[in-house]
Scaffold this motif. Structure first.
Motif, PDB file in Angstrom:
ATOM      1  N   SER A   1       0.931  -1.280   0.000  1.00 14.31           N
ATOM      2  CA  SER A   1      -0.074   0.094  -0.247  1.00 14.31           C
ATOM      3  C   SER A   1       0.787   1.390  -0.114  1.00 14.31           C
ATOM      4  O   SER A   1       1.889   1.264   0.792  1.00 14.31           O
ATOM      5  CB  SER A   1      -0.960   0.096   1.166  1.00 14.31           C
ATOM      6  OG  SER A   1      -1.783   1.001   1.134  1.00 14.31           O
ATOM      7  N   ILE A   2       0.424   2.237  -0.798  1.00 13.45           N
ATOM      8  CA  ILE A   2       1.217   3.377  -0.847  1.00 13.45           C
ATOM      9  C   ILE A   2       0.159   4.725  -0.491  1.00 13.45           C
ATOM     10  O   ILE A   2      -0.866   4.600  -1.300  1.00 13.45           O
ATOM     11  CB  ILE A   2       1.739   3.826  -2.310  1.00 13.45           C
ATOM     12  CG1 ILE A   2       2.729   2.585  -2.506  1.00 13.45           C
ATOM     13  CG2 ILE A   2       2.400   5.057  -2.267  1.00 13.45           C
ATOM     14  CD1 ILE A   2       3.575   2.657  -4.071  1.00 13.45           C
ATOM     15  N   SER A   3       0.161   5.672   0.154  1.00 15.45           N
ATOM     16  CA  SER A   3      -0.845   6.603   0.628  1.00 15.45           C
ATOM     17  C   SER A   3      -1.116   7.426  -0.472  1.00 15.45           C
ATOM     18  O   SER A   3      -0.250   7.608  -1.374  1.00 15.45           O
ATOM     19  CB  SER A   3      -0.181   7.557   1.864  1.00 15.45           C
ATOM     20  OG  SER A   3       0.082   6.675   2.856  1.00 15.45           O
TER      21      SER A   3
ATOM     22  N   GLY B   1      14.935   6.528 -15.475  1.00 14.66           N
ATOM     23  CA  GLY B   1      14.493   5.154 -14.735  1.00 14.66           C
ATOM     24  C   GLY B   1      13.889   5.340 -13.302  1.00 14.66           C
ATOM     25  O   GLY B   1      12.780   4.507 -13.012  1.00 14.66           O
ATOM     26  N   ILE B   2      14.489   6.148 -12.666  1.00 10.93           N
ATOM     27  CA  ILE B   2      13.797   6.423 -11.193  1.00 10.93           C
ATOM     28  C   ILE B   2      12.549   7.222 -11.364  1.00 10.93           C
ATOM     29  O   ILE B   2      11.620   7.038 -10.470  1.00 10.93           O
ATOM     30  CB  ILE B   2      14.989   7.276 -10.425  1.00 10.93           C
ATOM     31  CG1 ILE B   2      16.194   6.360 -10.252  1.00 10.93           C
ATOM     32  CG2 ILE B   2      14.351   7.436  -9.134  1.00 10.93           C
ATOM     33  CD1 ILE B   2      17.390   7.124  -9.548  1.00 10.93           C
ATOM     34  N   TYR B   3      12.629   8.270 -12.234  1.00  9.30           N
ATOM     35  CA  TYR B   3      11.158   9.072 -12.420  1.00  9.30           C
ATOM     36  C   TYR B   3      10.018   8.041 -13.004  1.00  9.30           C
ATOM     37  O   TYR B   3       9.064   8.128 -11.982  1.00  9.30           O
ATOM     38  CB  TYR B   3      11.625   9.907 -13.626  1.00  9.30           C
ATOM     39  CG  TYR B   3      10.551  10.730 -14.136  1.00  9.30           C
ATOM     40  CD1 TYR B   3       9.188  10.856 -13.371  1.00  9.30           C
ATOM     41  CD2 TYR B   3      10.447  11.253 -15.305  1.00  9.30           C
ATOM     42  CE1 TYR B   3       8.302  11.688 -13.947  1.00  9.30           C
ATOM     43  CE2 TYR B   3       9.514  12.415 -15.845  1.00  9.30           C
ATOM     44  CZ  TYR B   3       8.354  12.418 -15.108  1.00  9.30           C
ATOM     45  OH  TYR B   3       7.294  13.236 -15.528  1.00  9.30           O
TER      46      TYR B   3
ATOM     47  N   TRP C   1       6.769   7.623 -10.711  1.00  8.22           N
ATOM     48  CA  TRP C   1       5.567   7.835 -11.335  1.00  8.22           C
ATOM     49  C   TRP C   1       4.730   6.705 -11.207  1.00  8.22           C
ATOM     50  O   TRP C   1       3.308   6.729 -10.760  1.00  8.22           O
ATOM     51  CB  TRP C   1       5.908   8.125 -12.838  1.00  8.22           C
ATOM     52  CG  TRP C   1       4.862   8.630 -13.628  1.00  8.22           C
ATOM     53  CD1 TRP C   1       3.505   8.770 -13.292  1.00  8.22           C
ATOM     54  CD2 TRP C   1       4.892   9.339 -14.941  1.00  8.22           C
ATOM     55  NE1 TRP C   1       2.906   9.300 -14.400  1.00  8.22           N
ATOM     56  CE2 TRP C   1       3.637   9.802 -15.358  1.00  8.22           C
ATOM     57  CE3 TRP C   1       6.236   9.691 -15.786  1.00  8.22           C
ATOM     58  CZ2 TRP C   1       3.389  10.363 -16.444  1.00  8.22           C
ATOM     59  CZ3 TRP C   1       5.836  10.328 -16.966  1.00  8.22           C
ATOM     60  CH2 TRP C   1       4.579  10.774 -17.319  1.00  8.22           C
ATOM     61  N   VAL C   2       5.161   5.488 -11.309  1.00 10.35           N
ATOM     62  CA  VAL C   2       4.336   4.275 -11.165  1.00 10.35           C
ATOM     63  C   VAL C   2       3.757   4.017  -9.689  1.00 10.35           C
ATOM     64  O   VAL C   2       2.560   3.616  -9.546  1.00 10.35           O
ATOM     65  CB  VAL C   2       4.987   2.788 -11.759  1.00 10.35           C
ATOM     66  CG1 VAL C   2       4.376   1.796 -11.516  1.00 10.35           C
ATOM     67  CG2 VAL C   2       5.374   3.149 -13.158  1.00 10.35           C
ATOM     68  N   SER C   3       4.596   4.442  -8.718  1.00 12.82           N
ATOM     69  CA  SER C   3       4.101   4.302  -7.380  1.00 12.82           C
ATOM     70  C   SER C   3       3.211   5.253  -7.230  1.00 12.82           C
ATOM     71  O   SER C   3       2.231   5.047  -6.459  1.00 12.82           O
ATOM     72  CB  SER C   3       5.386   4.760  -6.539  1.00 12.82           C
ATOM     73  OG  SER C   3       6.479   3.949  -6.644  1.00 12.82           O
ATOM     74  N   ARG C   4       2.918   6.418  -7.855  1.00 10.45           N
ATOM     75  CA  ARG C   4       2.131   7.482  -7.675  1.00 10.45           C
ATOM     76  C   ARG C   4       0.571   6.781  -8.257  1.00 10.45           C
ATOM     77  O   ARG C   4      -0.551   6.918  -7.559  1.00 10.45           O
ATOM     78  CB  ARG C   4       2.256   8.591  -8.282  1.00 10.45           C
ATOM     79  CG  ARG C   4       3.343   9.548  -7.606  1.00 10.45           C
ATOM     80  CD  ARG C   4       3.278   9.871  -6.223  1.00 10.45           C
ATOM     81  NE  ARG C   4       3.354   8.836  -5.128  1.00 10.45           N
ATOM     82  CZ  ARG C   4       4.259   8.424  -4.643  1.00 10.45           C
ATOM     83  NH1 ARG C   4       5.497   8.524  -5.514  1.00 10.45           N
ATOM     84  NH2 ARG C   4       4.255   7.498  -3.672  1.00 10.45           N
TER      85      ARG C   4
END
Length: 349
Positions: free
Chosen positions: A231-233, A269-271, A275-278
């Protein structure tokens, strides 16, 4: 060496169960000329009382409190109160190694005739939430000729490497020139929930032209104590804030005079990862019924956007993303990516 006063700022919010570890680690530092600034961010537990008791026993500890305003505003108050020559930050649920401050001061002395921006140290990533997940150390890698325990001055373009090693985006593993911060009014952005550390570091580097000093030894424990690994807030503005700060990071990296194509691909790559996490946080909020169809449509639109897909293809060609992850994201169907992400997370523990 003892004439350098180091200020350390600790934002505290409902940390009564862990703040003692942090404060004990600081008051027992091998370098003693410290100013320990604790700012309580309107805690509703006994954190403030714990901190006040420590301040009664150690005059170096100064305790302040205000109504809950968030970590950025709390760190900013700490900067305002700080009077040292240099400053570093600790989070209340983390703690430093006993020689952290001493190693910072030694590096400052050794590089006093060099052009240095900030000094960075390696980190321990400790997981007390899930003992099945091994603790990790992050330092410059021996495979590239770096020696554990040595100090290095590296080019600003190598910020990409530090970011890849999870050593750049934090403020808690760095020592900064406090006068530089105050005279240029560098502060944490109170209006964002994500990327405030990265933004602070870029703001600092924008007015500090020096190279990056690295103490190649893990000296700060980043401790994961809570949260669900799946889970990510979700916050409504996090997606756009993430895109904004990483576009700036990519452009900053491009503008470094010795930056390479590899450096730029690493940051991109980190971007994509963040981005995918958001997007994941948006999808989980949608699945939980916390947000409506408009958020899911926004997610889908972003996933299929030209910027996302072109950057995705670019980093895949540069081998900065796994093929399975790439294929799942290329479909433009987030449910498929999320399914395989869940399997991976369970296997990882």
């Amino acid at each position: 060496m003892n004439d350098k006063l180091l200020s350390v700022v600790i934002p505290v919010y409902n940390a009564e169960n862990c703040i003692k570890d942090c404060l004990n680690a600081l008051i027992n530092q091998s370098y003693s000329n410290l100013e320990i600034i604790v700012v309580d961010d309107g805690s509703t537990d006994n954190s403030l009382d714990v901190c006040k008791k420590y301040a009664e026993r150690d005059s170096r500890i100064k305790v302040f409190t205000h109504a809950n305003m968030g970590v950025s505003a709390t760190r900013n108050e700490g900067i305002y109160k700080a009077t040292g020559d240099y400053i570093f930050f600790c989070d209340s649920d983390d703690y430093p190694e006993p020689e952290l401050a001493e190693r910072y001061v030694q590096a400052i002395e050794n590089w006093q005739n060099s052009d240095v921006s900030f000094i960075c140290c390696g980190m321990f990533f400790d997981n007390v939430l899930n003992k099945n997940v091994k603790n990790k150390e992050h330092i410059l890698e021996a495979d590239y000729g770096f020696v554990r325990g040595e100090d290095y001055l590296i080019s600003r373009a190598a910020a990409a490497t530090l970011a890849w090693l999870k050593l750049f985006n934090f403020v808690t593993n760095k020592c900064y020139d406090l006068n530089l911060i105050k005279s240029n009014n560098i502060r944490f952005d109170k209006d964002i929930n994500i990327g405030e550390d990265l933004k602070f570091n870029l703001d600092y580097l924008d007015i500090s032209s020096g190279n990056i000093g690295v103490i190649n030894q893990p000296l700060y424990h980043y401790v994961r104590r809570r949260g669900d690994s799946l889970s990510i807030s979700y916050h409504i503005n996090d997606l756009e804030d993430t895109k904004c700060i990483y576009k700036r990071f990519v452009n900053w990296q491009i503008n470094q005079h010795d930056s390479t194509r590899e450096n730029i691909l690493v940051v991109k790559g980190i971007y994509i990862t963040d981005w995918v996490s958001r997007l994941t946080s948006m999808y989980e909020a949608y699945k939980a019924g916390e947000v409506g169809e408009s958020v899911y449509r926004k997610l889908s639109k972003d996933l299929k956007s030209k910027e996302f897909q072109n950057t995705l293809k670019e980093i895949h060609r540069g081998k900065k993303i796994s093929t399975l992850r790439y294929v799942c994201l290329r479909t433009g169907t987030f449910r498929l990516f999320y399914f395989f992400r869940g399997i991976y997370q369970v296997m990882k523990g």
